[in-house]
Design a protein around this motif. Structure first.
Motif, PDB file in Angstrom:
ATOM      1  N   LYS A 132      -9.840  18.434 -27.765  1.00 37.80           N
ATOM      2  CA  LYS A 132      -9.433  19.823 -27.660  1.00 37.80           C
ATOM      3  C   LYS A 132     -10.024  20.633 -28.804  1.00 37.80           C
ATOM      4  O   LYS A 132     -10.346  20.086 -29.862  1.00 37.80           O
ATOM      5  N   ALA A 156      -2.615  17.847 -21.051  1.00 38.92           N
ATOM      6  CA  ALA A 156      -2.066  18.125 -22.382  1.00 38.92           C
ATOM      7  C   ALA A 156      -2.179  16.924 -23.303  1.00 38.92           C
ATOM      8  O   ALA A 156      -2.158  17.068 -24.529  1.00 38.92           O
ATOM      9  N   ALA A 162      -8.601  22.882 -23.875  1.00 43.15           N
ATOM     10  CA  ALA A 162      -8.511  21.454 -23.570  1.00 43.15           C
ATOM     11  C   ALA A 162      -9.641  21.014 -22.657  1.00 43.15           C
ATOM     12  O   ALA A 162     -10.017  21.725 -21.718  1.00 43.15           O
ATOM     13  N   VAL A 220      -3.590  29.165 -23.510  1.00 45.48           N
ATOM     14  CA  VAL A 220      -4.196  27.830 -23.469  1.00 45.48           C
ATOM     15  C   VAL A 220      -5.130  27.803 -22.261  1.00 45.48           C
ATOM     16  O   VAL A 220      -4.785  28.329 -21.197  1.00 45.48           O
ATOM     17  N   TYR A 270      -9.142  24.017 -31.292  1.00 43.66           N
ATOM     18  CA  TYR A 270      -7.990  24.773 -31.785  1.00 43.66           C
ATOM     19  C   TYR A 270      -8.444  25.942 -32.644  1.00 43.66           C
ATOM     20  O   TYR A 270      -9.410  25.827 -33.420  1.00 43.66           O
ATOM     21  N   THR A 280      -0.276  21.936 -27.919  1.00 47.91           N
ATOM     22  CA  THR A 280      -0.193  22.557 -26.595  1.00 47.91           C
ATOM     23  C   THR A 280       1.228  23.015 -26.319  1.00 47.91           C
ATOM     24  O   THR A 280       1.459  24.126 -25.816  1.00 47.91           O
ATOM     25  N   VAL A 286      -5.639  27.096 -27.864  1.00 46.23           N
ATOM     26  CA  VAL A 286      -5.918  25.690 -27.550  1.00 46.23           C
ATOM     27  C   VAL A 286      -6.833  25.668 -26.328  1.00 46.23           C
ATOM     28  O   VAL A 286      -6.517  26.273 -25.301  1.00 46.23           O
ATOM     29  N   GLU A 299      -8.553  25.449 -20.136  1.00 44.93           N
ATOM     30  CA  GLU A 299      -9.116  24.118 -19.950  1.00 44.93           C
ATOM     31  C   GLU A 299     -10.455  24.183 -19.240  1.00 44.93           C
ATOM     32  O   GLU A 299     -10.755  25.148 -18.529  1.00 44.93           O
ATOM     33  N   THR A 311      -2.845  23.741 -19.116  1.00 46.03           N
ATOM     34  CA  THR A 311      -3.830  22.678 -18.908  1.00 46.03           C
ATOM     35  C   THR A 311      -3.177  21.542 -18.148  1.00 46.03           C
ATOM     36  O   THR A 311      -1.980  21.276 -18.320  1.00 46.03           O
ATOM     37  N   THR A 326       2.662  26.875 -25.879  1.00 46.71           N
ATOM     38  CA  THR A 326       3.434  27.248 -24.696  1.00 46.71           C
ATOM     39  C   THR A 326       4.726  27.947 -25.089  1.00 46.71           C
ATOM     40  O   THR A 326       5.087  28.995 -24.529  1.00 46.71           O
TER      41      THR A 326
END
Length: 275
Positions: free
Chosen positions: A160, A155, A116, A195, A162, A185, A114, A197, A152, A189
């Motif tokens: 975003k 969230a 972001a 993840v 993916y 997200t 992910v 950003e 991030t 996790t």
């Protein structure tokens, strides 16, 4: 050419406004791409304008969502129909910066599941929008960053990228609004998947009307907010949890051009407690 990024745009009666959005995306995205305009009904006012752009640029592909009405179903359908290994969800209202689509996609290429666009990290900014929604999303993003270590500070933003294999592995349970961003997200996790950003400047839409309804979407956001705090899960445990809750969905029809779903600000808030 096989696309490297599928840009998924849920729409709902955007009319001629979608042309400006598409022109910007087609100009700014340099990676080999397809742009999926996902609509709920053939009579959506976005469709004739999207088809007009598609006639002059084969990267644009209007698709009819058959998963059910609303933005969550449209985004699910668009990601399922994506032909690229990376799907970037963005809105048709001009709030998101299309110059960042390539950058988000490249982060996924490098191994995050992910990526972001964050309004709340240094260099990011949110301009306009309802004050209550701004406060709720900022609080949710900061608390998830500090306490749940989600990777991030934003969230809840729908803008975003993916890894499509990751999405198909963990599934999407959202069926109402724009909570898919926080859902995926939170799942990343819990699985301890990476993840990342980048900062973004989000501008409130200048044309048309937002379809984001905080009161209606809040329970589902709260659910995924609390889910992010759980213990580590394996992919098998998450898949079993998803399979137990998953309603049957018709298969996507990615090749058929058609109308689109709901567009909103692309922001999410928070969800009810997860198991």
């Amino acid at each position: 050419m096989t696309p490297r990024v599928s840009v998924v745009i849920p729409v709902y009666n955007e009319g001629a406004g979608v042309v400006r959005c598409l022109d910007r995306i087609l100009r700014e995205v340099l990676l080999p791409a397809e742009v999926l305009i996902v609509h709920d009904m053939p009579e959506d006012t976005t469709v004739p304008y999207a088809l007009e752009v598609a006639r002059r640029d084969p990267r644009v592909r209007p698709v009819l969502n058959t998963y059910g009405p609303g933005p969550a179903n449209a985004i699910r359908f668009g990601i399922d129909a994506a032909r690229a290994p990376v799907a970037v969800v963005t809105m048709a209202d001009g709030c998101d910066d299309p110059r960042q689509i390539d950058e988000l996609a490249r982060l996924v290429d490098r191994g995050v599941v992910v990526a972001a666009a964050s309004r709340y990290m240094p260099g990011g900014q949110q301009v306009g929008g309802p004050r209550l929604k701004r406060m709720a999303s900022r609080w949710a993003g900061r608390s998830l960053w500090l306490l749940a270590r989600v990777g991030t500070r934003d969230a809840t933003n729908s803008f975003k990228a993916y890894d499509t294999d990751f999405v198909r592995e963990v599934g999407i349970e959202a069926r109402t609004g724009f909570e898919i961003g926080i859902e995926l997200t939170a799942k990343a996790t819990r699985l301890r998947r990476p993840v990342a950003e980048i900062p973004t400047i989000w501008l409130d839409r200048q044309l048309g009307e937002s379809h984001f309804d905080l009161g209606r979407f809040l329970p589902s956001y709260l659910r995924w907010y609390f889910f992010a705090f759980g213990r580590r899960l394996t992919a098998q445990q998450l898949a079993a949890r998803w399979a137990a809750r998953r309603p049957a969905s018709p298969a996507p029809a990615p090749a058929s051009p058609a109308p689109a779903p709901d567009t909103a600000t692309g922001d999410v808030a928070t969800d009810e407690a997860a198991r």
